[in-house]
Design an enzyme around this catalytic site. Sequence first.
Site, PDB file in Angstrom:
ATOM      1  N   TRP A 285       0.807  -1.219   0.000  1.00  0.00           N
ATOM      2  CA  TRP A 285       0.000   0.000   0.000  1.00  0.00           C
ATOM      3  C   TRP A 285       0.846   1.278   0.000  1.00  0.00           C
ATOM      4  O   TRP A 285       0.301   2.360  -0.159  1.00  0.00           O
ATOM      5  CB  TRP A 285      -0.943   0.011   1.226  1.00  0.00           C
ATOM      6  CG  TRP A 285      -0.223  -0.327   2.503  1.00  0.00           C
ATOM      7  CD1 TRP A 285      -0.198  -1.548   3.125  1.00  0.00           C
ATOM      8  CD2 TRP A 285       0.613   0.531   3.279  1.00  0.00           C
ATOM      9  NE1 TRP A 285       0.614  -1.507   4.225  1.00  0.00           N
ATOM     10  CE2 TRP A 285       1.121  -0.235   4.352  1.00  0.00           C
ATOM     11  CE3 TRP A 285       0.992   1.874   3.177  1.00  0.00           C
ATOM     12  CZ2 TRP A 285       1.979   0.303   5.313  1.00  0.00           C
ATOM     13  CZ3 TRP A 285       1.854   2.398   4.135  1.00  0.00           C
ATOM     14  CH2 TRP A 285       2.329   1.613   5.181  1.00  0.00           C
ATOM     15  N   ASN A 286       2.156   1.184   0.199  1.00  0.00           N
ATOM     16  CA  ASN A 286       2.914   2.441   0.392  1.00  0.00           C
ATOM     17  C   ASN A 286       3.185   3.193  -0.918  1.00  0.00           C
ATOM     18  O   ASN A 286       3.318   4.412  -0.913  1.00  0.00           O
ATOM     19  CB  ASN A 286       4.213   2.205   1.178  1.00  0.00           C
ATOM     20  CG  ASN A 286       5.169   1.261   0.512  1.00  0.00           C
ATOM     21  OD1 ASN A 286       4.788   0.515  -0.374  1.00  0.00           O
ATOM     22  ND2 ASN A 286       6.417   1.292   0.940  1.00  0.00           N
TER      23      ASN A 286
ATOM     24  N   LYS B 194      -2.217  -8.324  -7.798  1.00  0.00           N
ATOM     25  CA  LYS B 194      -3.059  -8.223  -6.611  1.00  0.00           C
ATOM     26  C   LYS B 194      -2.540  -7.080  -5.745  1.00  0.00           C
ATOM     27  O   LYS B 194      -1.547  -7.198  -5.050  1.00  0.00           O
ATOM     28  CB  LYS B 194      -3.053  -9.513  -5.791  1.00  0.00           C
ATOM     29  CG  LYS B 194      -4.155  -9.484  -4.739  1.00  0.00           C
ATOM     30  CD  LYS B 194      -3.830 -10.200  -3.450  1.00  0.00           C
ATOM     31  CE  LYS B 194      -3.027  -9.427  -2.459  1.00  0.00           C
ATOM     32  NZ  LYS B 194      -3.633  -8.229  -1.900  1.00  0.00           N
ATOM     33  N   PRO B 195      -3.180  -5.907  -5.821  1.00  0.00           N
ATOM     34  CA  PRO B 195      -2.716  -4.798  -4.996  1.00  0.00           C
ATOM     35  C   PRO B 195      -3.139  -4.993  -3.542  1.00  0.00           C
ATOM     36  O   PRO B 195      -3.943  -5.881  -3.248  1.00  0.00           O
ATOM     37  CB  PRO B 195      -3.440  -3.590  -5.616  1.00  0.00           C
ATOM     38  CG  PRO B 195      -4.663  -4.151  -6.252  1.00  0.00           C
ATOM     39  CD  PRO B 195      -4.355  -5.577  -6.636  1.00  0.00           C
TER      40      PRO B 195
ATOM     41  N   GLU C 122      10.966  -8.010  -3.116  1.00  0.00           N
ATOM     42  CA  GLU C 122      11.464  -6.720  -2.656  1.00  0.00           C
ATOM     43  C   GLU C 122      10.880  -6.545  -1.267  1.00  0.00           C
ATOM     44  O   GLU C 122       9.716  -6.193  -1.110  1.00  0.00           O
ATOM     45  CB  GLU C 122      10.998  -5.647  -3.658  1.00  0.00           C
ATOM     46  CG  GLU C 122      11.931  -4.486  -3.726  1.00  0.00           C
ATOM     47  CD  GLU C 122      11.519  -3.430  -2.743  1.00  0.00           C
ATOM     48  OE1 GLU C 122      11.977  -3.514  -1.582  1.00  0.00           O
ATOM     49  OE2 GLU C 122      10.752  -2.563  -3.125  1.00  0.00           O
ATOM     50  N   LEU C 123      11.693  -6.875  -0.253  1.00  0.00           N
ATOM     51  CA  LEU C 123      11.177  -6.993   1.116  1.00  0.00           C
ATOM     52  C   LEU C 123      11.656  -5.834   1.986  1.00  0.00           C
ATOM     53  O   LEU C 123      12.164  -4.836   1.486  1.00  0.00           O
ATOM     54  CB  LEU C 123      11.598  -8.356   1.677  1.00  0.00           C
ATOM     55  CG  LEU C 123      11.253  -9.553   0.769  1.00  0.00           C
ATOM     56  CD1 LEU C 123      11.749 -10.855   1.347  1.00  0.00           C
ATOM     57  CD2 LEU C 123       9.754  -9.620   0.498  1.00  0.00           C
TER      58      LEU C 123
ATOM     59  N   CYS D 250      10.503   1.377   2.045  1.00  0.00           N
ATOM     60  CA  CYS D 250      11.481   0.362   2.457  1.00  0.00           C
ATOM     61  C   CYS D 250      12.910   0.892   2.350  1.00  0.00           C
ATOM     62  O   CYS D 250      13.825   0.271   2.872  1.00  0.00           O
ATOM     63  CB  CYS D 250      11.290  -0.911   1.664  1.00  0.00           C
ATOM     64  SG  CYS D 250      11.103  -0.596  -0.075  1.00  0.00           S
TER      65      CYS D 250
ATOM     66  N   GLU E 192      12.526  -2.724  10.998  1.00  0.00           N
ATOM     67  CA  GLU E 192      12.114  -1.617  10.133  1.00  0.00           C
ATOM     68  C   GLU E 192      11.017  -0.815  10.858  1.00  0.00           C
ATOM     69  O   GLU E 192      10.047  -1.395  11.353  1.00  0.00           O
ATOM     70  CB  GLU E 192      11.571  -2.220   8.834  1.00  0.00           C
ATOM     71  CG  GLU E 192      11.289  -1.206   7.770  1.00  0.00           C
ATOM     72  CD  GLU E 192      10.918  -1.865   6.439  1.00  0.00           C
ATOM     73  OE1 GLU E 192      10.253  -2.910   6.448  1.00  0.00           O
ATOM     74  OE2 GLU E 192      11.286  -1.307   5.388  1.00  0.00           O
TER      75      GLU E 192
HETATM   76  P1  ADP Z   1       2.754  -4.392   4.645  1.00  0.00           P
HETATM   77  O1  ADP Z   1       3.377  -4.687   5.955  1.00  0.00           O
HETATM   78  O2  ADP Z   1       3.411  -3.380   3.806  1.00  0.00           O
HETATM   79  O3  ADP Z   1       1.239  -4.292   4.686  1.00  0.00           O
HETATM   80  P2  ADP Z   1       2.432  -7.035   3.706  1.00  0.00           P
HETATM   81  O4  ADP Z   1       3.569  -7.915   3.397  1.00  0.00           O
HETATM   82  O5  ADP Z   1       1.555  -7.390   4.852  1.00  0.00           O
HETATM   83  O6  ADP Z   1       3.084  -5.639   3.809  1.00  0.00           O
HETATM   84  O7  ADP Z   1       1.482  -6.866   2.436  1.00  0.00           O
HETATM   85  C1  ADP Z   1       1.964  -6.651   1.134  1.00  0.00           C
HETATM   86  C2  ADP Z   1       1.007  -7.323   0.182  1.00  0.00           C
HETATM   87  O8  ADP Z   1       0.953  -8.703   0.490  1.00  0.00           O
HETATM   88  C3  ADP Z   1      -0.433  -6.835   0.247  1.00  0.00           C
HETATM   89  O9  ADP Z   1      -0.966  -6.830  -1.059  1.00  0.00           O
HETATM   90  C4  ADP Z   1      -1.107  -7.877   1.080  1.00  0.00           C
HETATM   91  O10 ADP Z   1      -2.492  -7.994   0.813  1.00  0.00           O
HETATM   92  C5  ADP Z   1      -0.393  -9.117   0.624  1.00  0.00           C
HETATM   93  N1  ADP Z   1      -0.413 -10.250   1.552  1.00  0.00           N
HETATM   94  C6  ADP Z   1      -0.310 -10.245   2.885  1.00  0.00           C
HETATM   95  N2  ADP Z   1      -0.335 -11.506   3.367  1.00  0.00           N
HETATM   96  C7  ADP Z   1      -0.429 -12.332   2.300  1.00  0.00           C
HETATM   97  C8  ADP Z   1      -0.472 -13.750   2.112  1.00  0.00           C
HETATM   98  N3  ADP Z   1      -0.402 -14.591   3.145  1.00  0.00           N
HETATM   99  N4  ADP Z   1      -0.582 -14.236   0.862  1.00  0.00           N
HETATM  100  C9  ADP Z   1      -0.621 -13.398  -0.195  1.00  0.00           C
HETATM  101  N5  ADP Z   1      -0.580 -12.064  -0.094  1.00  0.00           N
HETATM  102  C10 ADP Z   1      -0.491 -11.530   1.135  1.00  0.00           C
END
Ligand code: ADP
Length: 485
Positions: free
Chosen positions: A157-158, A181-182, A257-258, A291, A388
């Site tokens: 979402w950022n 998938k956003p 990209e973590l 990030c 982070e």
């Molecule tokens: P943030 O901490 O930035 O919200 P996330 O890693 O939780 O980061 O989310 C980034 C993306 O990953 C979002 O689109 C979220 O919906 C998706 N997401 C979170 N958990 C899962 C999962 N178990 N499987 C697939 N997508 C996921």
Amino acid sequence: MLPLNDPLLLKGQLFINGEWVDGDSEESISVQNPATGIEICRVASATKKDTAFSIKCAQQALQTWRQTTAKHRADLLKNWYQLIVENIDDLACILNAEQGKPLAEAKAEILYGASYIEWFAEEAKRMYGDIIPSNKAGQRLLTLKQPIGVVAAITPWNFPNAMITRKVAPALAAGCSIIVKPAEATPLSALALAELAQRAGIPKGVFSVVVGVDSKEIGRELTDNPLVKKLSFTGSTKVGKILIKQCADTVKKVSMELGGNAPFIVFEDADIDQAVQGAIASKFRNAGQTCVCANRFLVHTSVYQEFTTKFVEATRQLEVGNGIDPKVSVGPLINAAAVQDVHGKVIGALEKGAKVLLGGSPSKLGENFYPPTILADVTPDMEIFQEEIFGPVAPIIAFDTEQQALELANCTEAGLASYVYTQNYSRIWRFSENLENGIVGINEGVISTEVAPFGGTKQSGNGREGSKYGMDDYTEIKYLCMGGI
Ligand code: ADP
């Protein structure tokens, strides 16, 4: 309603196989403005079934798309780029509303996102192979680069606009089809981009957008379905690890990209004013929710006082509030849970001996706001040093020697960005080469551009986005061995 010139850019449906459709789910997603808490609109929610269907359509579309010429794909990408630039005001309005970043930053993100489309439109034509000198007479060896196939992208979402274009543009340029998938908090920018892609002439099924209340269910289908050949993910390290594991069963190529934990190192010979300017840009952009935001300020003891005083003074000038107001430079965080998480890290640091130089307590503006905060006397055993932060908090740590600075900089599992301020050219080389990061900003706080490779080392992930390397993640190399010549 948002004040859009073109109201058709605000979408409440999923975009699958070139059509706007409701999801199979009974539920829908409420997309809210983090600055006001007001619902902007509701978006249909996809299920596993919708996701599987979008993958099947992407596989069908791939058969024709991969056969098109690079020039054709480049032309369509350029059309898409143009439409985005023409609609920048509406796209920035949608982005500001769903994500909260100040309008000027939202506009900058639209241009930044579009720059990847322009770049990969150009790169599409340069997907060169090689002719390899053979060891045997009568043989000719060559390589082709080919599209990897159907790609799935899961985005955060950022940067609700740029994280989409950074993945979709190289995929389409290479001849792949892609399903995005956003994040459920910010699907509107992705859907608006899909509308413009359709107007640009990108064929049906080549680019689809699914989003739903259950991201795990959608993620499962994207990772388990054997038709998907590659997953590109930007998000937290925790979710990235889950997705890598899920991709193992079908041996998908992954790029990740973590999370980062960027050290920002100020040496005794740094230009302190330049360092302060870089620190503000790197730390407080997007309210600290990127990030590559500076996460730990390592400052040489001899300039600690000067840097800290000037940094506090400059930070005090930042105005916090609703990003629709042009005076505001720090908007809300994405939600109240993010504020609680950031504040929890600040409290944890204070309990272990850190001192507040600025901010440090929740904002009176509302539960989604957190004030720019500077902490002194931070130590490596604090959570705020190891994790982070993803918020507008700057922890400062003093160091005495270059070796100590290097050890502090490298002693986390993350390895995305780092920043170094020094005027000593030998130190610039030595230090940059020894930093365990994918990106090093040297006397520069803003490092991201479509022309350079963006990505991390260690647990910050793998793969590179942008630059001449950016298409590698979406291509396979095929080696042809020709004998009997
Ligand atoms: P943030 O901490 O930035 O919200 P996330 O890693 O939780 O980061 O989310 C980034 C993306 O990953 C979002 O689109 C979220 O919906 C998706 N997401 C979170 N958990 C899962 C999962 N178990 N499987 C697939 N997508 C996921």
